[in-house]
Motif scaffolding. Sequence first.
Motif, PDB file in Angstrom:
ATOM      1  N   LEU A  57      -6.535   8.718   0.448  1.00  0.00           N
ATOM      2  CA  LEU A  57      -5.338   8.290  -0.265  1.00  0.00           C
ATOM      3  C   LEU A  57      -4.612   7.297   0.620  1.00  0.00           C
ATOM      4  CD1 LEU A  57      -3.069   8.892  -2.542  1.00  0.00           C
ATOM      5  CD2 LEU A  57      -2.081  10.288  -0.758  1.00  0.00           C
ATOM      6  N   SER A  58      -4.320   6.127   0.087  1.00  0.00           N
ATOM      7  CA  SER A  58      -3.578   5.114   0.836  1.00  0.00           C
ATOM      8  C   SER A  58      -2.262   4.844   0.145  1.00  0.00           C
ATOM      9  CB  SER A  58      -4.372   3.812   0.930  1.00  0.00           C
ATOM     10  OG  SER A  58      -5.501   3.981   1.728  1.00  0.00           O
ATOM     11  N   ILE A  59      -1.228   4.712   0.957  1.00  0.00           N
ATOM     12  CA  ILE A  59       0.112   4.462   0.447  1.00  0.00           C
ATOM     13  C   ILE A  59       0.624   3.193   1.111  1.00  0.00           C
ATOM     14  CG2 ILE A  59       2.433   5.397   0.213  1.00  0.00           C
ATOM     15  CD1 ILE A  59       1.098   8.163   0.868  1.00  0.00           C
ATOM     16  N   GLY A  60       1.105   2.274   0.300  1.00  0.00           N
ATOM     17  CA  GLY A  60       1.628   1.038   0.851  1.00  0.00           C
ATOM     18  C   GLY A  60       2.760   0.495   0.019  1.00  0.00           C
ATOM     19  N   ASP A  61       3.541  -0.410   0.641  1.00  0.00           N
ATOM     20  CA  ASP A  61       4.697  -0.958  -0.056  1.00  0.00           C
ATOM     21  C   ASP A  61       4.753  -2.478  -0.063  1.00  0.00           C
ATOM     22  OD1 ASP A  61       5.228  -1.331   2.611  1.00  0.00           O
ATOM     23  OD2 ASP A  61       7.329  -0.718   2.470  1.00  0.00           O
ATOM     24  N   GLY A  62       3.739  -3.140   0.489  1.00  0.00           N
ATOM     25  CA  GLY A  62       3.807  -4.594   0.541  1.00  0.00           C
ATOM     26  C   GLY A  62       2.449  -5.238   0.359  1.00  0.00           C
ATOM     27  N   ALA A  63       2.445  -6.568   0.427  1.00  0.00           N
ATOM     28  CA  ALA A  63       1.215  -7.329   0.225  1.00  0.00           C
ATOM     29  C   ALA A  63       0.203  -7.063   1.336  1.00  0.00           C
ATOM     30  CB  ALA A  63       1.536  -8.819   0.153  1.00  0.00           C
ATOM     31  N   ASN A  64       0.683  -6.729   2.538  1.00  0.00           N
ATOM     32  CA  ASN A  64      -0.241  -6.461   3.641  1.00  0.00           C
ATOM     33  C   ASN A  64      -0.985  -5.128   3.481  1.00  0.00           C
ATOM     34  OD1 ASN A  64       2.060  -4.949   4.018  1.00  0.00           O
ATOM     35  ND2 ASN A  64       2.082  -5.199   6.239  1.00  0.00           N
ATOM     36  N   ASP A  65      -0.602  -4.309   2.517  1.00  0.00           N
ATOM     37  CA  ASP A  65      -1.257  -3.016   2.288  1.00  0.00           C
ATOM     38  C   ASP A  65      -2.248  -3.039   1.131  1.00  0.00           C
ATOM     39  OD1 ASP A  65       0.283  -1.842   4.331  1.00  0.00           O
ATOM     40  OD2 ASP A  65       1.934  -1.509   2.936  1.00  0.00           O
ATOM     41  N   VAL A  66      -2.405  -4.175   0.469  1.00  0.00           N
ATOM     42  CA  VAL A  66      -3.237  -4.246  -0.726  1.00  0.00           C
ATOM     43  C   VAL A  66      -4.697  -3.916  -0.418  1.00  0.00           C
ATOM     44  CG1 VAL A  66      -4.161  -5.825  -2.465  1.00  0.00           C
ATOM     45  CG2 VAL A  66      -1.722  -5.793  -1.982  1.00  0.00           C
ATOM     46  N   ALA A  71      -9.242  -0.109  -0.822  1.00  0.00           N
ATOM     47  CA  ALA A  71     -10.377   0.520  -0.140  1.00  0.00           C
ATOM     48  C   ALA A  71     -10.380   2.033  -0.320  1.00  0.00           C
ATOM     49  CB  ALA A  71     -10.344   0.175   1.347  1.00  0.00           C
ATOM     50  N   ALA A  72      -9.233   2.615  -0.617  1.00  0.00           N
ATOM     51  CA  ALA A  72      -9.130   4.070  -0.740  1.00  0.00           C
ATOM     52  C   ALA A  72      -9.583   4.539  -2.112  1.00  0.00           C
ATOM     53  CB  ALA A  72      -7.684   4.509  -0.490  1.00  0.00           C
ATOM     54  N   ASP A  73      -9.862   5.845  -2.206  1.00  0.00           N
ATOM     55  CA  ASP A  73     -10.211   6.431  -3.500  1.00  0.00           C
ATOM     56  C   ASP A  73      -9.014   6.419  -4.441  1.00  0.00           C
ATOM     57  OD1 ASP A  73     -12.945   7.199  -2.974  1.00  0.00           O
ATOM     58  OD2 ASP A  73     -12.120   8.676  -1.593  1.00  0.00           O
ATOM     59  N   VAL A  74      -7.850   6.748  -3.909  1.00  0.00           N
ATOM     60  CA  VAL A  74      -6.620   6.763  -4.685  1.00  0.00           C
ATOM     61  C   VAL A  74      -5.596   5.921  -3.938  1.00  0.00           C
ATOM     62  CG1 VAL A  74      -4.798   8.189  -5.673  1.00  0.00           C
ATOM     63  CG2 VAL A  74      -7.112   9.085  -5.550  1.00  0.00           C
ATOM     64  N   GLY A  75      -4.988   4.989  -4.633  1.00  0.00           N
ATOM     65  CA  GLY A  75      -3.979   4.140  -4.027  1.00  0.00           C
ATOM     66  C   GLY A  75      -2.627   4.350  -4.674  1.00  0.00           C
ATOM     67  N   VAL A  76      -1.606   4.459  -3.828  1.00  0.00           N
ATOM     68  CA  VAL A  76      -0.237   4.636  -4.304  1.00  0.00           C
ATOM     69  C   VAL A  76       0.587   3.464  -3.790  1.00  0.00           C
ATOM     70  CG1 VAL A  76       1.810   6.090  -4.259  1.00  0.00           C
ATOM     71  CG2 VAL A  76      -0.441   7.146  -4.311  1.00  0.00           C
ATOM     72  N   GLY A  77       1.216   2.751  -4.711  1.00  0.00           N
ATOM     73  CA  GLY A  77       2.073   1.641  -4.338  1.00  0.00           C
ATOM     74  C   GLY A  77       3.534   2.011  -4.489  1.00  0.00           C
ATOM     75  N   ILE A  78       4.320   1.599  -3.517  1.00  0.00           N
ATOM     76  CA  ILE A  78       5.757   1.868  -3.541  1.00  0.00           C
ATOM     77  C   ILE A  78       6.465   0.547  -3.803  1.00  0.00           C
ATOM     78  CG2 ILE A  78       7.729   2.732  -2.241  1.00  0.00           C
ATOM     79  CD1 ILE A  78       5.749   4.370  -0.571  1.00  0.00           C
ATOM     80  N   SER A  79       7.202   0.488  -4.894  1.00  0.00           N
ATOM     81  CA  SER A  79       7.938  -0.735  -5.204  1.00  0.00           C
ATOM     82  C   SER A  79       9.194  -0.751  -4.358  1.00  0.00           C
ATOM     83  CB  SER A  79       8.280  -0.798  -6.692  1.00  0.00           C
ATOM     84  OG  SER A  79       9.084   0.301  -7.060  1.00  0.00           O
ATOM     85  N   GLY A  80       9.455  -1.890  -3.783  1.00  0.00           N
ATOM     86  CA  GLY A  80      10.620  -1.942  -2.912  1.00  0.00           C
ATOM     87  C   GLY A  80      10.933  -3.331  -2.437  1.00  0.00           C
ATOM     88  N   GLN A  81      11.363  -3.407  -1.185  1.00  0.00           N
ATOM     89  CA  GLN A  81      11.856  -4.641  -0.598  1.00  0.00           C
ATOM     90  C   GLN A  81      10.778  -5.717  -0.454  1.00  0.00           C
ATOM     91  OE1 GLN A  81      15.031  -5.136   0.249  1.00  0.00           O
ATOM     92  NE2 GLN A  81      15.725  -3.073  -0.234  1.00  0.00           N
ATOM     93  N   GLU A  82       9.528  -5.301  -0.240  1.00  0.00           N
ATOM     94  CA  GLU A  82       8.493  -6.269   0.095  1.00  0.00           C
ATOM     95  C   GLU A  82       7.752  -6.828  -1.112  1.00  0.00           C
ATOM     96  OE1 GLU A  82       5.984  -5.333   3.380  1.00  0.00           O
ATOM     97  OE2 GLU A  82       7.448  -3.937   4.181  1.00  0.00           O
ATOM     98  N   GLY A  83       8.197  -6.526  -2.318  1.00  0.00           N
ATOM     99  CA  GLY A  83       7.566  -7.091  -3.500  1.00  0.00           C
ATOM    100  C   GLY A  83       6.748  -6.081  -4.266  1.00  0.00           C
ATOM    101  N   MET A  84       6.005  -6.602  -5.236  1.00  0.00           N
ATOM    102  CA  MET A  84       5.262  -5.747  -6.156  1.00  0.00           C
ATOM    103  C   MET A  84       3.746  -5.837  -5.979  1.00  0.00           C
ATOM    104  SD  MET A  84       7.558  -4.210  -7.954  1.00  0.00           S
ATOM    105  CE  MET A  84       6.772  -3.645  -9.432  1.00  0.00           C
ATOM    106  N   ALA A  86       1.689  -4.402  -3.817  1.00  0.00           N
ATOM    107  CA  ALA A  86       1.077  -3.087  -3.605  1.00  0.00           C
ATOM    108  C   ALA A  86       1.065  -2.280  -4.898  1.00  0.00           C
ATOM    109  CB  ALA A  86       1.834  -2.326  -2.507  1.00  0.00           C
ATOM    110  N   VAL A  87       2.117  -2.397  -5.682  1.00  0.00           N
ATOM    111  CA  VAL A  87       2.193  -1.678  -6.948  1.00  0.00           C
ATOM    112  C   VAL A  87       1.130  -2.194  -7.912  1.00  0.00           C
ATOM    113  CG1 VAL A  87       3.660  -1.271  -8.965  1.00  0.00           C
ATOM    114  CG2 VAL A  87       4.615  -1.093  -6.679  1.00  0.00           C
ATOM    115  N   MET A  88       0.939  -3.504  -7.937  1.00  0.00           N
ATOM    116  CA  MET A  88      -0.042  -4.096  -8.849  1.00  0.00           C
ATOM    117  C   MET A  88      -1.472  -3.702  -8.482  1.00  0.00           C
ATOM    118  SD  MET A  88       1.781  -5.736 -10.988  1.00  0.00           S
ATOM    119  CE  MET A  88       0.894  -7.029 -11.765  1.00  0.00           C
ATOM    120  N   ALA A  89      -1.749  -3.455  -7.213  1.00  0.00           N
ATOM    121  CA  ALA A  89      -3.106  -3.123  -6.765  1.00  0.00           C
ATOM    122  C   ALA A  89      -3.365  -1.621  -6.744  1.00  0.00           C
ATOM    123  CB  ALA A  89      -3.338  -3.694  -5.367  1.00  0.00           C
TER     124      ALA A  89
END
Length: 191
Positions: A57-66, A71-84, A86-89
């Motif tokens: 499980l990977s959790i990220g909040d910005g473009a650098n976490d895409v 790459a993870a089985d389950v991806g969780v994106g956090i919408s916030g200061q760094e844009g969307m 991570a959420v889109m991916a």
Amino acid sequence: GLVVDGRTLNIIFQGDLETKFLALTKHCRSVLCCRSTPLQKSMVVKLVRRQLKVMTLSIGDGANDVSMIQAADVGVGISGQEGMQAVMASDFAISRFKHLKKLLLVHGHWCYTRLAKMVIYFFYKNVSYVNLLFWYQFFCGFSGSTMIDYWQMIFFNLFFTSMPPLLFGALDRDVSAETLLVLPELYKNGQ
């Protein structure tokens, strides 16, 4: 705990030290990779998936976490200061990090039980349908004649294949959300 920075990850990946790194991380309760590039993040996730053969499980909040989220089985994106980005991916999106507990323990448990019930439901629905056609062939002498009109077959699949998943998806909650948050060990019962 273990804290690894980007330079150390470079040495690990370039020096073929992945197995030693994983042996060290198995003894830690938590491993934190900081100041690492997006490629290094995804390489760590792929290394864990490939070598340990576990679900990630990977959790990220910005473009650098895409790349890590993908790459993870389950991806969780956090919408916030760094844009969307991570959420889109991601597979799941939350607005704040504090919602992760409810996403995993409550909605994860409900989703797991719903899917398990639906797999059993579809199996038995198809077994009963095929069993009916099989025994009908004995009755008609294996002539190949159809027992069910096409309209009836369409409505059978419409009502018995689409309605139960919609109802289960919206209404089925075997345990309340409050109980699941208080007793996180209930998540393991389904496994």
